[in-house]
Motif scaffolding. Sequence first.
Motif, short mmCIF file in Angstrom:
data_model
loop_
_atom_site.label_atom_id
_atom_site.label_comp_id
_atom_site.label_asym_id
_atom_site.label_seq_id
_atom_site.Cartn_x
_atom_site.Cartn_y
_atom_site.Cartn_z
N VAL A 70 -11.55 4.72 -15.09
CA VAL A 70 -11.83 3.61 -16.00
C VAL A 70 -10.50 3.08 -16.55
CG1 VAL A 70 -12.73 3.07 -18.33
CG2 VAL A 70 -14.18 4.25 -16.67
N GLY A 71 -10.36 1.75 -16.52
CA GLY A 71 -9.21 1.11 -17.17
C GLY A 71 -8.05 0.82 -16.24
N LEU A 72 -8.12 1.25 -14.99
CA LEU A 72 -7.02 0.92 -14.07
C LEU A 72 -7.47 -0.26 -13.21
CD1 LEU A 72 -5.75 4.38 -12.72
CD2 LEU A 72 -5.20 3.21 -14.85
N ASN A 73 -6.62 -1.29 -13.11
CA ASN A 73 -7.03 -2.39 -12.24
C ASN A 73 -6.63 -2.12 -10.80
OD1 ASN A 73 -4.39 -3.32 -11.80
ND2 ASN A 73 -4.44 -4.48 -13.72
N LYS A 74 -7.09 -2.99 -9.90
CA LYS A 74 -6.93 -2.74 -8.46
C LYS A 74 -5.48 -2.62 -8.01
CE LYS A 74 -11.29 -4.93 -7.33
NZ LYS A 74 -12.00 -6.09 -6.81
N ASP A 75 -4.57 -3.28 -8.75
CA ASP A 75 -3.15 -3.25 -8.34
C ASP A 75 -2.45 -1.99 -8.83
OD1 ASP A 75 -3.51 -5.74 -7.26
OD2 ASP A 75 -3.03 -6.75 -9.16
N ASN A 76 -3.08 -1.26 -9.72
CA ASN A 76 -2.46 -0.05 -10.24
C ASN A 76 -2.38 1.00 -9.12
OD1 ASN A 76 -2.16 2.57 -11.54
ND2 ASN A 76 -2.45 1.44 -13.44
N HIS A 77 -1.19 1.50 -8.88
CA HIS A 77 -0.99 2.40 -7.74
C HIS A 77 -1.73 3.74 -7.90
CE1 HIS A 77 2.71 0.29 -5.87
NE2 HIS A 77 1.79 -0.56 -6.27
N GLN A 78 -2.20 4.04 -9.09
CA GLN A 78 -2.95 5.28 -9.28
C GLN A 78 -4.46 5.05 -9.18
OE1 GLN A 78 0.07 5.02 -11.02
NE2 GLN A 78 0.72 6.53 -9.52
N SER A 79 -4.86 3.78 -9.01
CA SER A 79 -6.31 3.53 -8.89
C SER A 79 -6.77 4.02 -7.51
CB SER A 79 -6.63 2.04 -9.05
OG SER A 79 -6.19 1.32 -7.91
N TYR A 80 -8.03 4.40 -7.44
CA TYR A 80 -8.55 4.84 -6.15
C TYR A 80 -8.72 3.64 -5.20
CZ TYR A 80 -9.25 9.54 -8.01
OH TYR A 80 -9.06 10.80 -8.54
N TYR A 81 -8.85 2.44 -5.79
CA TYR A 81 -8.88 1.23 -4.97
C TYR A 81 -7.57 1.13 -4.19
CZ TYR A 81 -9.24 -3.71 -3.70
OH TYR A 81 -9.29 -4.89 -2.99
N TYR A 82 -6.48 1.31 -4.89
CA TYR A 82 -5.16 1.22 -4.24
C TYR A 82 -5.01 2.34 -3.20
CZ TYR A 82 -0.15 0.84 -3.51
OH TYR A 82 1.08 0.70 -2.93
N TYR A 83 -5.34 3.55 -3.61
CA TYR A 83 -5.26 4.72 -2.72
C TYR A 83 -5.98 4.44 -1.40
CZ TYR A 83 -6.64 9.53 -1.18
OH TYR A 83 -6.90 10.68 -0.47
N MET A 84 -7.23 3.99 -1.48
CA MET A 84 -8.05 3.80 -0.28
C MET A 84 -7.51 2.69 0.62
SD MET A 84 -10.31 6.16 -0.23
CE MET A 84 -11.00 5.60 1.32
N HIS A 85 -7.02 1.62 0.01
CA HIS A 85 -6.48 0.52 0.83
C HIS A 85 -5.17 0.93 1.47
CE1 HIS A 85 -9.68 -1.68 -1.12
NE2 HIS A 85 -9.55 -2.58 -0.17
N HIS A 86 -4.35 1.59 0.68
CA HIS A 86 -3.03 2.02 1.13
C HIS A 86 -3.12 3.07 2.23
CE1 HIS A 86 1.22 2.47 0.46
NE2 HIS A 86 1.10 3.76 0.24
#
Length: 243
Positions: A70-86
Motif C-alpha cells: 500500500v502506498g507505492l506507485n507503479k514507478d516505485n522500484h520497490q513496488s511489486y508492479y515494478y518487480y514483475m515488469h522488470h
Amino acid sequence: MNIIRAENYKEMSQLAAKKLVEQINEKSDSVLGLATGSTPEGLYEEIIKAHKEDNISFKDVTTFNLDEYVGLNKDNHQSYYYYMHHLLFNHIDINGGQVNLPNGDAHDLQEECNRYEKAIKQAGGVDIQILGIGLNGHIGFNEPGTPFSMQTHIIDLDESTRQANARFFDSIDDVPSQAITMGIDTIMQSKQIILIVSGSQKAEALEKLVNGPVTEDFPASILQQHANVTIIANRDALSELSK
Ligand code: GLP
C-alpha cells in the motif's frame, strides 16, 4: 501434498518453470497466479528463457499477482508492479491488458480489494498459483492470525515481515506498513498450487507447513487441505523434513 526435491535453487526454478510451461502448452489461455520476493526470481529467468529459446507464447495468458504494498506507485522500484515488469513481463509476449496486480496506490483501497477479487472470478479463477513462504508462515501477505475465510483484503504487515523485506529498501522506515493481498480463501480456490522454497532459513517453516497443525497462527498450514499442491524445494529447505 506432492513434494519434489531439487538439488539446488537453479533446479528448483527449472522444475517450477517446467510446470508452468506444461500448463500453458495444455491451455494457452491459462490464468496464472504469480508471487514476488527473492524465491521466484530464478523461475522468472527460466520462463523468459522458455519464451526466447523454445518459443513459448504468453499472448493468451492472464496473470494475477498475490499482493502489492500500500502506498507505492507503479514507478516505485520497490513496488511489486515494478518487480514483475522488470523481472518478467517486459521480456515476454504477454498482453499488458491481461496482467493484473492489486493497485496499492488506489484512492479507495477497500473498493480496490473488491474489484480485484471480482476480476479473478471473472477470469475463471486461477489455474496455477505460484507461492513462496514467509519465515512466519505467511503466504501472499496473509500474516499469522488472518482468518482462513478472507478474500482479497488490506493487511497490516508484521514487524518481522517488514524487517525481512527491508533488504529491498534503503531503510526499514521506507518499508510500507500495509499491503493488499489475496486472502487465504482466494488462494485456496486456485485449481493447482506450486509452492517453491529455497534455503535452510526456510527449513523450519516448511516442516511446520507439512507436519504442523492447521492453524491460522501459521497461515501456510492451510495448504494441507488443498487437493492439488506441489512443493518444489531444494535440499537446504528440506533439511528439517528429512531428519
Ligand atoms: C514476501 C511476499 C510473499 C513471499 C515472501 C517470501 O513478503 N509477499 O509472497 O512469498 O515474502 O519472500 P522471499 O522469497 O524473498 O523469501
